[in-house]
Design a protein around this motif. Structure first.
Motif, short mmCIF file in Angstrom:
data_model
loop_
_atom_site.label_atom_id
_atom_site.label_comp_id
_atom_site.label_asym_id
_atom_site.label_seq_id
_atom_site.Cartn_x
_atom_site.Cartn_y
_atom_site.Cartn_z
N SER A 217 0.82 -1.21 0.00
CA SER A 217 0.00 0.00 0.00
C SER A 217 0.86 1.26 0.00
O SER A 217 0.54 2.24 -0.69
N TYR B 276 1.96 2.40 -3.43
CA TYR B 276 0.92 2.82 -4.37
C TYR B 276 0.56 4.28 -4.16
O TYR B 276 0.46 4.75 -3.02
N VAL C 129 -4.03 4.94 -7.54
CA VAL C 129 -3.49 3.92 -8.44
C VAL C 129 -4.64 3.18 -9.14
O VAL C 129 -5.73 3.02 -8.57
N VAL D 203 -5.27 -0.50 -11.26
CA VAL D 203 -4.70 -1.80 -11.62
C VAL D 203 -5.68 -2.46 -12.58
O VAL D 203 -6.78 -2.84 -12.21
N LYS E 59 -7.14 1.28 -5.55
CA LYS E 59 -6.13 0.87 -4.56
C LYS E 59 -6.74 -0.10 -3.56
O LYS E 59 -6.19 -1.17 -3.31
N LYS F 127 6.31 6.13 -6.55
CA LYS F 127 5.16 5.27 -6.22
C LYS F 127 4.49 4.78 -7.50
O LYS F 127 4.56 5.43 -8.54
N ILE F 128 3.81 3.67 -7.37
CA ILE F 128 3.14 3.08 -8.53
C ILE F 128 1.85 3.83 -8.82
O ILE F 128 0.98 3.98 -7.96
#
Length: 120
Positions: free
Chosen positions: A21, A24, A28, A30, A41, A101-102
């Motif tokens: 976490s 991220y 974020v 995905v 997230k 961060k992603i």
């Protein structure tokens, strides 16, 4: 970037959702090719956090990372076991990293082998 990628996937495989976490961005996204859905997230962390409940064994094999502009590519084979059955699913992810961060993950794999494992 390769070290960052290796760390991220070690944390996922270890089930350290709190540490994942922290890597991220709050917004974020995905995305998965098999359902064309973007997880938030919270949704993705819940999915990752439930791995131990869904599988008797879960691991990443044959990991390969390539640093690219704005992030990295990750290839691996997802190895899972459940109820005495197993599957090995090749996957590739494009991960966008911004400010350490992603920001976004795009995951591609053939869900057929995984669905077959759950069907029985």
């Amino acid at each position: 970037m390769v070290e960052y990628a290796e760390r991220f996937f070690r944390l996922v495989e270890a089930g350290d959702i709190e540490a994942v976490s922290a890597l991220y961005h709050d917004d974020v996204a995905v995305w998965h090719n098999y359902d064309d859905v973007e997880q938030s997230k919270e949704e993705n962390l819940a999915t990752l956090g439930s791995i131990a409940d869904r599988y008797d064994r879960f691991a990443y094999a044959e990991p390969r990372h390539v640093a690219i502009e704005g992030g990295f590519l990750r290839q691996h084979v997802i190895e899972v076991e459940r109820g005495g059955k197993s599957a090995a699913i090749p996957a590739i992810l494009r991960v966008y990293v911004e400010d350490g961060k992603i920001r976004r993950i795009e995951e591609y794999f053939d869900r057929g082998k995984l669905d077959a494992l759950f069907a029985s």
